[in-house]
Design a protein around this motif. Structure first.
Motif, PDB file in Angstrom:
ATOM      1  N   CYS A 339       0.866  -1.200   0.000  1.00 42.94           N
ATOM      2  CA  CYS A 339       0.000   0.000   0.000  1.00 42.94           C
ATOM      3  C   CYS A 339       0.891   1.235   0.000  1.00 42.94           C
ATOM      4  O   CYS A 339       0.726   2.148   0.813  1.00 42.94           O
ATOM      5  CB  CYS A 339      -0.930   0.007   1.203  1.00 42.94           C
ATOM      6  SG  CYS A 339      -1.896  -1.490   1.430  1.00 42.94           S
ATOM      7  N   SER A 340       1.827   1.273  -0.922  1.00 45.44           N
ATOM      8  CA  SER A 340       2.933   2.234  -0.866  1.00 45.44           C
ATOM      9  C   SER A 340       2.535   3.664  -1.164  1.00 45.44           C
ATOM     10  O   SER A 340       3.270   4.590  -0.828  1.00 45.44           O
ATOM     11  CB  SER A 340       4.025   1.812  -1.846  1.00 45.44           C
ATOM     12  OG  SER A 340       3.558   1.902  -3.182  1.00 45.44           O
ATOM     13  N   GLY A 341       1.375   3.874  -1.808  1.00 43.25           N
ATOM     14  CA  GLY A 341       0.998   5.234  -2.163  1.00 43.25           C
ATOM     15  C   GLY A 341       2.058   5.874  -3.039  1.00 43.25           C
ATOM     16  O   GLY A 341       2.566   5.281  -3.982  1.00 43.25           O
ATOM     17  N   GLY A 342       2.436   7.107  -2.693  1.00 40.44           N
ATOM     18  CA  GLY A 342       3.434   7.828  -3.470  1.00 40.44           C
ATOM     19  C   GLY A 342       4.863   7.444  -3.145  1.00 40.44           C
ATOM     20  O   GLY A 342       5.798   8.095  -3.630  1.00 40.44           O
ATOM     21  N   ILE A 361       4.347  -1.807  -3.775  1.00 37.95           N
ATOM     22  CA  ILE A 361       3.120  -2.395  -4.316  1.00 37.95           C
ATOM     23  C   ILE A 361       1.970  -1.447  -4.039  1.00 37.95           C
ATOM     24  O   ILE A 361       1.688  -1.101  -2.882  1.00 37.95           O
ATOM     25  CB  ILE A 361       2.844  -3.772  -3.705  1.00 37.95           C
ATOM     26  CG1 ILE A 361       3.980  -4.742  -4.055  1.00 37.95           C
ATOM     27  CG2 ILE A 361       1.504  -4.322  -4.198  1.00 37.95           C
ATOM     28  CD1 ILE A 361       3.791  -6.134  -3.507  1.00 37.95           C
ATOM     29  N   GLU A 362       1.300  -1.013  -5.093  1.00 33.94           N
ATOM     30  CA  GLU A 362       0.233  -0.017  -4.975  1.00 33.94           C
ATOM     31  C   GLU A 362      -0.731  -0.226  -6.144  1.00 33.94           C
ATOM     32  O   GLU A 362      -0.306  -0.539  -7.260  1.00 33.94           O
ATOM     33  CB  GLU A 362       0.836   1.401  -5.024  1.00 33.94           C
ATOM     34  CG  GLU A 362      -0.159   2.526  -5.175  1.00 33.94           C
ATOM     35  CD  GLU A 362      -1.150   2.624  -4.031  1.00 33.94           C
ATOM     36  OE1 GLU A 362      -2.345   2.818  -4.305  1.00 33.94           O
ATOM     37  OE2 GLU A 362      -0.733   2.482  -2.862  1.00 33.94           O
ATOM     38  N   ASN A 363      -2.033  -0.064  -5.898  1.00 35.39           N
ATOM     39  CA  ASN A 363      -2.988  -0.293  -6.991  1.00 35.39           C
ATOM     40  C   ASN A 363      -3.379   0.977  -7.739  1.00 35.39           C
ATOM     41  O   ASN A 363      -4.100   0.909  -8.728  1.00 35.39           O
ATOM     42  CB  ASN A 363      -4.244  -1.013  -6.481  1.00 35.39           C
ATOM     43  CG  ASN A 363      -4.982  -0.219  -5.414  1.00 35.39           C
ATOM     44  OD1 ASN A 363      -4.696   0.954  -5.183  1.00 35.39           O
ATOM     45  ND2 ASN A 363      -5.932  -0.850  -4.756  1.00 35.39           N
ATOM     46  N   LYS A 364      -2.906   2.138  -7.299  1.00 34.43           N
ATOM     47  CA  LYS A 364      -3.247   3.396  -7.976  1.00 34.43           C
ATOM     48  C   LYS A 364      -2.092   3.832  -8.880  1.00 34.43           C
ATOM     49  O   LYS A 364      -0.978   4.062  -8.428  1.00 34.43           O
ATOM     50  CB  LYS A 364      -3.569   4.482  -6.956  1.00 34.43           C
ATOM     51  CG  LYS A 364      -4.814   4.205  -6.132  1.00 34.43           C
ATOM     52  CD  LYS A 364      -5.114   5.370  -5.201  1.00 34.43           C
ATOM     53  CE  LYS A 364      -6.390   5.123  -4.401  1.00 34.43           C
ATOM     54  NZ  LYS A 364      -6.286   3.971  -3.499  1.00 34.43           N
TER      55      LYS A 364
END
Length: 523
Positions: A339-342, A361-364
């Protein structure tokens, strides 16, 4: 391979190159999904297929799954940082001269199902639409906002207006909208052509149908698939005029939020009787800090386009996580920032630990684009970026880290680490979003299960979210104690899997209302 991005279907596999060489691993898609995902991606398509097969000149039986979706679209949206968005909405309402919001989160705002592109571009469009459509342009940088006025910051959470659905899962356009589009299209075609009088019973579905057409690329893609969008009549309706049987439809999750009367004290007293008390492990080095002044500018969260106050708090949060991780890491270790974000955590770790491999790892997509831009500025060669939900990742690693993973995402991170026998350093967030899922049941640990029921555990979770700075000090203290108890349950569950676990309060505590760290090391 520094960046991986792949569209996934049930038949496809996610190929992840997790090394400096060209060796790859095949990771099959995870088959365990949430009830909401199952509704959107499995049961609604099957229900619509049966509906189309059985349609005749007689009034049809509306699939219960369609009623469930209409009901879901009527519920207030709950997202990460929704308190901030709801305060922005309150500020907008005050500026527009709108009356006070309705209490208890029940929105009765009128729903227009005929929203033109001109309407979406107007200055009067809702905050939800502004937020939703701003996310659809990856080049757009987030606007920095000034601190909210005092009367907005001090408003009680119960007085804040609810956020309304823009897309299927809430504010943001997701895969669920793509899967639902052909299903809802064919449903509306039958209803509008043969039984147009029933269309008024589905104002929110019709509104969603009109709105999704404004997403860039949707009309072109739909046309290539043979979908010719309907021009629906303009409907003006309120939530009380929806489908007459809507109130009888079971919810998607089947678990509504109960009204907790009496607060968390009875539950806390029950735990104390069993010897379970609020207790934090000592911080290993409360005064340690990175020397942010000598670090390259791209390492600092200030490069993430946030206010100076927020950037300072983010630096303080990073001091805590980086100290723990750097003291655990060994040369050659693989570290995963879930859920690393930026990339605030992962970029600092990659810079501080050049002999370790760091994967974000991030889905955005937009968040990873920003993270990779900062990484390129630093010339980092030990960092990788994966755009995916974390359950798709099954690679081996040594340390898992997550800063403010929302709700059960923290539990998913810990589960990932336990399966791999990796250490974990997590800072939980959004305790109020915790609930039983197909993967997790709460309480998690045997010690808590013997003492608390699910409802009693949910009481702790709901009150654990009440730590915002604008709340009275005593209220925040109770919230902090509830946070500790929820995280102690997580810690005990990990200990039952052969881990040594500590629940630590970050320093300074003012760095975040959600300032707990759960640190686990396999024995």
């Amino acid at each position: 391979m520094k960046a991986i991005k792949k569209s996934l279907t049930e038949e496809e596999y996610l190929y992840l190159d997790f090394s400096h060489q060209t060796e790859g691993c095949i990771f099959p898609l995870h088959t365990s999904v949430s009830q909401w995902t199952r509704l959107c991606e499995l049961t609604i398509p099957l229900a619509i297929e049966n509906f189309l097969r059985e349609s005749s000149d007689q009034p049809p039986t509306i699939p219960v799954e369609i009623l469930q979706l209409e009901k879901k679209l009527s519920e207030p949206v709950r997202v990460h940082n929704d308190d901030k968005l709801r305060r922005q909405k309150l500020k907008q309402q005050k500026a527009d001269g709108v009356g006070p919001p309705l209490t208890k989160g029940k929105a009765k705002s009128k729903v227009h199902t005929q929203e033109t592109s001109e309407g979406l571009d107007s200055s009067s469009k809702s905050l939800e639409l502004k937020v939703a459509f701003s996310k659809l342009t990856v080049q757009e940088e987030p606007a920095t906002t000034n601190r909210e006025p005092s009367h907005i910051r001090k408003a009680k959470a119960s007085d804040l207006p609810p956020l309304e659905h823009v897309f299927a899962e809430g504010l943001y356009f997701t895969l669920a909208d793509i899967v639902l589009l052909p299903c809802i299209h064919h449903f509306l075609v039958i209803i509008s052509r043969k039984f147009s009088e029933k269309l008024v019973e589905f104002p929110l579905l019709a509104s969603w149908y009109q709105r999704i057409q404004e997403v860039p690329g949707v009309k072109t893609a739909a046309s290539k698939c043979g979908i010719q969008f309907l021009h629906l009549p303009k409907l003006l309706t309120t939530s009380t005029e929806q489908h007459p049987n809507l109130c009888e439809v079971p919810g998607v999750e089947e678990q509504s939020d109960p009204l907790f009367i009496g607060g968390p004290r009875p539950t806390m007293a029950k735990l104390m009787e069993k010897g379970i008390e609020v207790m934090f492990s000592p911080h290993p080095c409360p005064t340690w800090t990175l020397d942010w002044n000598v670090l390259p500018a791209a390492v600092s969260p200030k490069e993430g386009k946030m206010s100076s106050d927020r950037a300072l708090r983010k630096q303080q949060q990073l001091n805590n996580l980086v100290y723990v991780v750097t003291n655990q890491a060994k040369p050659g270790d693989r570290i995963v920032d879930f859920c690393s974000g930026g990339g605030h955590v992962g970029i600092v770790l990659a810079h501080m630990l050049p002999s370790c491999q760091v994967t974000l790892i991030e889905n955005k997509e937009l968040s990873l684009i920003r993270a990779k831009k900062r990484s390129d500025e630093l010339g980092l060669s030990n960092i990788w970026f994966i755009q995916a939900n974390m359950e798709y990742f099954t690679g081996m690693f040594n340390i898992g880290v997550a800063l403010h993973a929302c709700g059960v995402a923290t539990d998913m991170v810990i589960e990932h680490c336990i399966k791999t026998r990796a250490s974990f350093v997590t800072c939980p967030c959004c305790y109020g979003f915790i609930q039983n899922t197909s993967k997790f049941n709460f309480p998690k640990s045997e010690q808590f299960k013997k003492t608390l029921s699910y409802k009693e555990h949910m009481i702790l979770c709901r009150f654990a979210d009440q730590t915002a700075v604008q709340l009275p000090p005593q209220r925040r203290l109770i919230g902090k104690q509830c946070m500790c108890l929820v995280d102690l349950d997580r810690a005990r569950a990990a200990e039952e899997c052969g881990y040594s676990v500590q629940v630590i309060s970050m320093e300074p505590e003012s760095c975040s209302p959600k300032n707990n760290m759960i640190v686990g090391v396999p024995i």
